[in-house]
Design a protein around this motif. Structure first.
Motif, PDB file in Angstrom:
ATOM      1  N   ARG A 180       0.799  -1.222   0.000  1.00 49.45           N
ATOM      2  CA  ARG A 180       0.000   0.000   0.000  1.00 49.45           C
ATOM      3  C   ARG A 180       0.834   1.277   0.000  1.00 49.45           C
ATOM      4  O   ARG A 180       0.283   2.373   0.115  1.00 49.45           O
ATOM      5  CB  ARG A 180      -0.927  -0.015   1.222  1.00 49.45           C
TER       6      ARG A 180
ATOM      7  N   TYR B 253       4.819   4.305  -4.781  1.00 53.62           N
ATOM      8  CA  TYR B 253       4.565   5.634  -5.334  1.00 53.62           C
ATOM      9  C   TYR B 253       5.422   5.848  -6.575  1.00 53.62           C
ATOM     10  O   TYR B 253       6.456   5.202  -6.765  1.00 53.62           O
ATOM     11  CB  TYR B 253       4.841   6.732  -4.299  1.00 53.62           C
TER      12      TYR B 253
ATOM     13  N   GLN C 189      -4.709   0.375  -7.957  1.00 56.00           N
ATOM     14  CA  GLN C 189      -4.582   1.460  -6.988  1.00 56.00           C
ATOM     15  C   GLN C 189      -4.515   2.828  -7.636  1.00 56.00           C
ATOM     16  O   GLN C 189      -4.892   3.835  -7.025  1.00 56.00           O
ATOM     17  CB  GLN C 189      -3.340   1.245  -6.118  1.00 56.00           C
TER      18      GLN C 189
ATOM     19  N   ARG D  39       0.065   7.287  -7.339  1.00 52.94           N
ATOM     20  CA  ARG D  39       0.076   8.186  -6.189  1.00 52.94           C
ATOM     21  C   ARG D  39       1.493   8.678  -5.921  1.00 52.94           C
ATOM     22  O   ARG D  39       2.471   8.022  -6.277  1.00 52.94           O
ATOM     23  CB  ARG D  39      -0.443   7.486  -4.934  1.00 52.94           C
TER      24      ARG D  39
ATOM     25  N   TRP E 211      -1.193  11.435   0.917  1.00 49.87           N
ATOM     26  CA  TRP E 211      -0.937  11.003  -0.452  1.00 49.87           C
ATOM     27  C   TRP E 211      -1.710  11.884  -1.425  1.00 49.87           C
ATOM     28  O   TRP E 211      -2.818  12.313  -1.129  1.00 49.87           O
ATOM     29  CB  TRP E 211      -1.363   9.547  -0.651  1.00 49.87           C
TER      30      TRP E 211
ATOM     31  N   GLN F 244      -3.328  11.648  -5.113  1.00 43.26           N
ATOM     32  CA  GLN F 244      -3.728  10.721  -6.164  1.00 43.26           C
ATOM     33  C   GLN F 244      -3.556  11.414  -7.514  1.00 43.26           C
ATOM     34  O   GLN F 244      -4.300  12.332  -7.854  1.00 43.26           O
ATOM     35  CB  GLN F 244      -5.175  10.286  -5.968  1.00 43.26           C
TER      36      GLN F 244
ATOM     37  N   SER G 115     -11.352   1.928  -5.573  1.00 48.14           N
ATOM     38  CA  SER G 115     -11.268   3.020  -4.610  1.00 48.14           C
ATOM     39  C   SER G 115     -10.203   2.675  -3.574  1.00 48.14           C
ATOM     40  O   SER G 115      -9.702   1.547  -3.542  1.00 48.14           O
ATOM     41  CB  SER G 115     -12.623   3.229  -3.931  1.00 48.14           C
ATOM     42  N   THR G 116      -9.863   3.630  -2.721  1.00 49.14           N
ATOM     43  CA  THR G 116      -8.851   3.386  -1.691  1.00 49.14           C
ATOM     44  C   THR G 116      -9.272   2.241  -0.789  1.00 49.14           C
ATOM     45  O   THR G 116      -8.465   1.354  -0.462  1.00 49.14           O
ATOM     46  CB  THR G 116      -8.627   4.660  -0.860  1.00 49.14           C
ATOM     47  N   GLN G 117     -10.527   2.227  -0.389  1.00 46.91           N
ATOM     48  CA  GLN G 117     -11.018   1.171   0.503  1.00 46.91           C
ATOM     49  C   GLN G 117     -10.995  -0.184  -0.206  1.00 46.91           C
ATOM     50  O   GLN G 117     -10.625  -1.204   0.403  1.00 46.91           O
ATOM     51  CB  GLN G 117     -12.444   1.490   0.968  1.00 46.91           C
TER      52      GLN G 117
ATOM     53  N   TYR H 233      -9.004  -1.087  -2.671  1.00 44.47           N
ATOM     54  CA  TYR H 233      -7.625  -1.542  -2.847  1.00 44.47           C
ATOM     55  C   TYR H 233      -7.051  -2.049  -1.522  1.00 44.47           C
ATOM     56  O   TYR H 233      -6.328  -3.055  -1.505  1.00 44.47           O
ATOM     57  CB  TYR H 233      -6.750  -0.410  -3.389  1.00 44.47           C
ATOM     58  N   ASP H 234      -7.345  -1.360  -0.431  1.00 41.38           N
ATOM     59  CA  ASP H 234      -6.871  -1.824   0.873  1.00 41.38           C
ATOM     60  C   ASP H 234      -7.401  -3.228   1.161  1.00 41.38           C
ATOM     61  O   ASP H 234      -6.683  -4.075   1.700  1.00 41.38           O
ATOM     62  CB  ASP H 234      -7.315  -0.866   1.980  1.00 41.38           C
TER      63      ASP H 234
END
Length: 247
Positions: free
Chosen positions: A129, A132, A159, A162, A182, A184, A191-193, A195-196
């Motif tokens: 996660r 970059y 993701q 970022r 971060w 984007q 979405s971030t959630q 991907y997490d």
């Protein structure tokens, strides 16, 4: 006895300090939300592993047919998780020769059979996660947990792209750079959630793959402890019966 207790106390203190030492030595790790009893998560993680990791990394200690432990059938494995030419009973090896891998990445990608045991689940979860964009690197990517990593961000389409935002703060009289968040640059397919959750699923699978029998071992361990507990009661009463007439 006192010396032995002191040694145990010292070992316990060292083990308790390991997470703090890991955090002080680099980027702070985030706890991975794992549940090896969540079959759906393990199945999603297996799909991510085969589609994104197995192109470069191998898992030579794992066979495809072991995925039947996750509720998959041979046909489901064959249709969704096998590459052309592979068989259900084959090990999860990569087609890329080690010589080519070394030429492409500078070093041959490691086998991932027991990577969860070698690196730790929290390390893997945070690592996946914190990629970059870094144009100074040959791959175009860098990582906060593993600086100057040779591996590109294979999940970038999920993701998105970022870059980290740093802020200068003062600690103990010295100015240091701290991650402030971060930015984007381009959106990913998730979405971030989402991907997490995908990263958690992948780490969950890697943790399971390191020891597929761990759930069975834990269940068996409970029964063994119960048996020993009952046996201890019988042994105690038998011992009392043997020595009851001894004055």
């Amino acid at each position: 006895m006192k010396k032995l207790l002191s040694i145990f106390a010292l070992v316990g203190a060292c083990l308790a300090a390991l997470p703090a030492m890991a955090a002080e030595g680099g980027y702070p790790l985030e706890p991975a939300p794992l549940d090896t009893s969540d079959v759906s998560s393990l199945q999603r993680g297996a799909k991510l592993f085969v589609n994104y990791c197995l192109n470069c990394h191998g898992a030579s200690m794992m066979r495809y047919n072991r995925l039947k432990d996750l509720g998959l059938t041979d046909d489901q494995i064959r249709q969704n998780l096998l590459f052309t030419g592979d068989k259900v009973g084959d090990t999860m090896t990569v087609a890329m020769p080690p010589k080519d891998a070394k030429a492409f990445f500078g070093a041959a990608p490691p086998d991932l059979s027991v990577i969860a045991r070698a690196r730790g689940n929290d390390w893997l979860y945070t690592y996946l996660r914190t990629f970059y964009r870094d144009d100074t690197r040959a791959t175009g990517w860098n990582n906060l947990v593993f600086p100057a990593v040779g591996m590109p961000h294979v999940l970038w389409e999920l993701q998105g792209v970022r870059v980290p935002k740093f802020a200068e703060v003062e600690e103990h009289g010295h100015k240091v750079q701290k991650l402030a968040g971060w930015e984007q640059v381009t959106a990913g397919k998730m979405s971030t959630q989402e991907y997490d959750q995908a990263a958690a699923d992948l780490v969950n699978y890697l943790n399971w793959m390191a020891e597929p029998a761990q759930s069975r071992r834990k269940r068996l361990g409970v029964w063994v402890l119960l048996f020993l507990g009952v046996f201890a009661i019988f042994a105690w009463r038998l011992n009392a019966a043997y020595w009851k007439d001894v004055k």
